[in-house]
Every structure is written in structure tokens, then in C-alpha cells.
Design a protein around this motif. Sequence first.
Motif, PDB file in Angstrom:
ATOM      1  N   PRO A 133      18.149 -16.751 -26.175  1.00 41.62           N
ATOM      2  CA  PRO A 133      19.189 -15.896 -26.503  1.00 41.62           C
ATOM      3  C   PRO A 133      18.619 -14.438 -27.049  1.00 41.62           C
ATOM      4  CG  PRO A 133      18.833 -17.379 -28.003  1.00 41.62           C
ATOM      5  CD  PRO A 133      17.956 -17.652 -27.015  1.00 41.62           C
ATOM      6  N   VAL A 134      19.380 -13.249 -26.994  1.00 42.74           N
ATOM      7  CA  VAL A 134      18.862 -12.240 -27.746  1.00 42.74           C
ATOM      8  C   VAL A 134      20.242 -11.459 -28.400  1.00 42.74           C
ATOM      9  CG1 VAL A 134      19.215 -10.784 -25.736  1.00 42.74           C
ATOM     10  CG2 VAL A 134      17.761 -10.012 -27.699  1.00 42.74           C
ATOM     11  N   THR A 135      20.294 -10.968 -29.413  1.00 41.63           N
ATOM     12  CA  THR A 135      21.661 -10.274 -29.948  1.00 41.63           C
ATOM     13  C   THR A 135      21.485  -8.900 -30.080  1.00 41.63           C
ATOM     14  OG1 THR A 135      20.838 -10.522 -32.435  1.00 41.63           O
ATOM     15  CG2 THR A 135      21.734 -12.397 -31.164  1.00 41.63           C
ATOM     16  N   ALA A 136      22.590  -8.124 -30.480  1.00 40.85           N
ATOM     17  CA  ALA A 136      22.578  -6.875 -30.741  1.00 40.85           C
ATOM     18  C   ALA A 136      21.624  -6.660 -32.092  1.00 40.85           C
ATOM     19  CB  ALA A 136      23.996  -6.300 -30.970  1.00 40.85           C
ATOM     20  N   ALA A 137      21.577  -7.661 -33.057  1.00 34.04           N
ATOM     21  CA  ALA A 137      20.734  -7.416 -34.174  1.00 34.04           C
ATOM     22  C   ALA A 137      19.154  -7.301 -33.709  1.00 34.04           C
ATOM     23  CB  ALA A 137      21.025  -8.593 -35.272  1.00 34.04           C
ATOM     24  N   ASP A 138      18.878  -7.965 -32.852  1.00 32.20           N
ATOM     25  CA  ASP A 138      17.549  -7.944 -32.238  1.00 32.20           C
ATOM     26  C   ASP A 138      17.170  -6.393 -31.851  1.00 32.20           C
ATOM     27  OD1 ASP A 138      16.207 -11.028 -31.633  1.00 32.20           O
ATOM     28  OD2 ASP A 138      18.619 -11.052 -31.840  1.00 32.20           O
ATOM     29  N   HIS A 139      17.992  -6.044 -30.930  1.00 34.63           N
ATOM     30  CA  HIS A 139      17.720  -4.750 -30.445  1.00 34.63           C
ATOM     31  C   HIS A 139      17.822  -3.348 -31.442  1.00 34.63           C
ATOM     32  CE1 HIS A 139      17.459  -6.047 -26.278  1.00 34.63           C
ATOM     33  NE2 HIS A 139      18.509  -6.741 -26.444  1.00 34.63           N
ATOM     34  N   ALA A 140      18.687  -3.639 -32.274  1.00 33.56           N
ATOM     35  CA  ALA A 140      18.861  -2.618 -33.574  1.00 33.56           C
ATOM     36  C   ALA A 140      17.781  -2.631 -34.299  1.00 33.56           C
ATOM     37  CB  ALA A 140      20.290  -2.873 -34.127  1.00 33.56           C
ATOM     38  N   ALA A 151      27.461 -10.667 -34.311  1.00 33.56           N
ATOM     39  CA  ALA A 151      26.461 -10.009 -33.194  1.00 33.56           C
ATOM     40  C   ALA A 151      26.789 -10.387 -31.854  1.00 33.56           C
ATOM     41  CB  ALA A 151      24.999  -9.867 -33.572  1.00 33.56           C
ATOM     42  N   THR A 152      26.801  -9.495 -30.772  1.00 28.45           N
ATOM     43  CA  THR A 152      26.972 -10.085 -29.476  1.00 28.45           C
ATOM     44  C   THR A 152      25.626 -10.768 -29.243  1.00 28.45           C
ATOM     45  OG1 THR A 152      28.033  -7.993 -28.971  1.00 28.45           O
ATOM     46  CG2 THR A 152      27.239  -9.099 -27.209  1.00 28.45           C
ATOM     47  N   VAL A 153      25.837 -11.744 -28.293  1.00 27.42           N
ATOM     48  CA  VAL A 153      24.573 -12.576 -27.759  1.00 27.42           C
ATOM     49  C   VAL A 153      24.486 -12.655 -26.326  1.00 27.42           C
ATOM     50  CG1 VAL A 153      23.645 -14.645 -27.719  1.00 27.42           C
ATOM     51  CG2 VAL A 153      24.894 -14.096 -29.785  1.00 27.42           C
ATOM     52  N   THR A 154      23.513 -12.305 -25.847  1.00 32.65           N
ATOM     53  CA  THR A 154      23.201 -12.240 -24.514  1.00 32.65           C
ATOM     54  C   THR A 154      21.950 -12.917 -24.179  1.00 32.65           C
ATOM     55  OG1 THR A 154      21.791 -10.283 -24.489  1.00 32.65           O
ATOM     56  CG2 THR A 154      24.150  -9.920 -23.910  1.00 32.65           C
TER      57      THR A 154
END
Length: 278
Positions: free
Chosen positions: A48-55, A38-41
Motif C-alpha cells: 500500500p501507499v498513501t497520499a501521506a507517503d507522496h506528500a 489519507a487516500t490509500v492505493t
Amino acid sequence: MTGKAAIDGLDRGVLLEALIALAEAAGDIVWRHFVEGATVTIKPDESPVTAADHAAEAAILAGLAEVAPHIPIVAEEEAAAGRVPDVDGAFFLVDPLDGTKEFIRRGNDFTVNIGLIEQGAPTMGVVYAPARNALYWGDATIGQAWRADRAPDAPRAAERRIAVRDPHTPPCAVASRSHADPATAAWLDAGGICDCVSVGSSLKFALVASGEADVYPRTGPTMEWDTAAGDALLRAAGGTTLDPDNRPFRYGKPGFRNTGFVAAGRYRPAPLRPFIRD
């Protein structure tokens, strides 16, 4: 509007089953990102937050809007983007991926969390740890909590009731892998607690709720979405969560911010206040 009135018209059993299904679906999303990467920003608060958090959060929000459209939702990533509803009575607290750092490290202690707050108290909660194949849920208003094995993208296995245990001698504490601090160590020492299990995310609440540990102290700050689902699970299993002055832990606080707390089964903890530096 009171918390009770806010969920009038919803069958509690049907609502809880819907929350379980949403946590399972979100856990499957998180797991696919875990396997595939997953992409991490980095958020403005440097967490940190990942694409998994958002989805996962998007899936939970869409599902809750269908099953309980009149109940406000406070969710971690929505709050980070400045989208926080006014709450008056019942509301949901959602953490789509608790333990993001653990997730990024490729550990297995991350969870999906959905909690319902009524009149300032967590009454219903679901905690799903897809990497551990562990699903927990409970309703504090009826004092019942359950656990089932459930692998990602697989059917849920048979459920079993869980409950807090009588305290062991010496008591066993559960603490965070990433938030160990001198204040917690001092509180444990003062209580003669030398047995301590280290685990991440809301699984700490789940271990106390299922009778695998006696107490979970936390001296540092957290957010309400970090704790609501696990706290509800613990209360449903017969435990309690107390603020630093040993009063019942409340929700809907300014900014949805928590101070320290102690979550316990039948163990009676000493106040945390003397060990916290404000």
C-alpha cells in the motif's frame, strides 16, 4: 568520487540540522494526513501507499535539493515510479513513511526516515515518529546521537544524548509486529533470548540506539531506505549492524535490496546465516 569528497563544502552540523528540520516538516505532513484520513492505493508490488507517503516525500526531496543539490537521492516512491539516480559516493536514502501498514491501521509506530550514505556506510540519520512525539538523530562520523520530544506542529523540546547499553542478562531483543517468522524465533532461541519487545518500523533501531533493547534481528528482505536512517542512528550511538555472516552491513547494493541483518548495541550476536533460507 568518494563519499567524503561528495559532501565537501557542506558543514556536517549544518547538514544534520537541515535533515532534522526536513524530517520534522515531513512528519507534520504525515500527521495531518493521519488525523484527516489519507487516500490509500496499491502499488504494482501489492504494497500500500498513501497520499501521506507522496506528500512527505515531495517535501523532503525539495528540501534536500536546496541544501545539498549535488548529492543524489534514492527515495521509496520515486524508486517505485522507476526514477532512481546513479549513485557513486555519497547519496541520501529516504523513506517518507516507514510503517505504511501501521499508519493505515491507525497505529503509532510509523516514522519518517532520512539517511546519508558515504562510502557504502550510513553516516547520518534522522528518524521521526510523530505519533509518539519522538525524534532521533545522529552522526556516526563523530559517534554522537540524540533524542528529543517533538509533537507534530510544535517546537522541539530539549535534546539529550543517547547511547547503546551494556547487554542485559538475558538480552532483550526488539522485533517487528508485522514480520515475525520462524527463522527469527529460531535465532532468538539459539541465543537464549527470551525477552522480546514488538514494535514497528525503524523504531526498532531507535530502541537499540537509546539503550532500551540489546539487539534487533531481521531475517527477511528489506529495502535500503527502510534501514539507512535507523542504522546510521544506531552506529552514531555506538552500535553496529551486521550482515548474515557478521560482516559490516553495506549500502548501495544492486536494486538497493537488503538481505537479513542483525542490529546490535554492545551485544555480540551469533551469525544469522544458518537461519536464513536463500
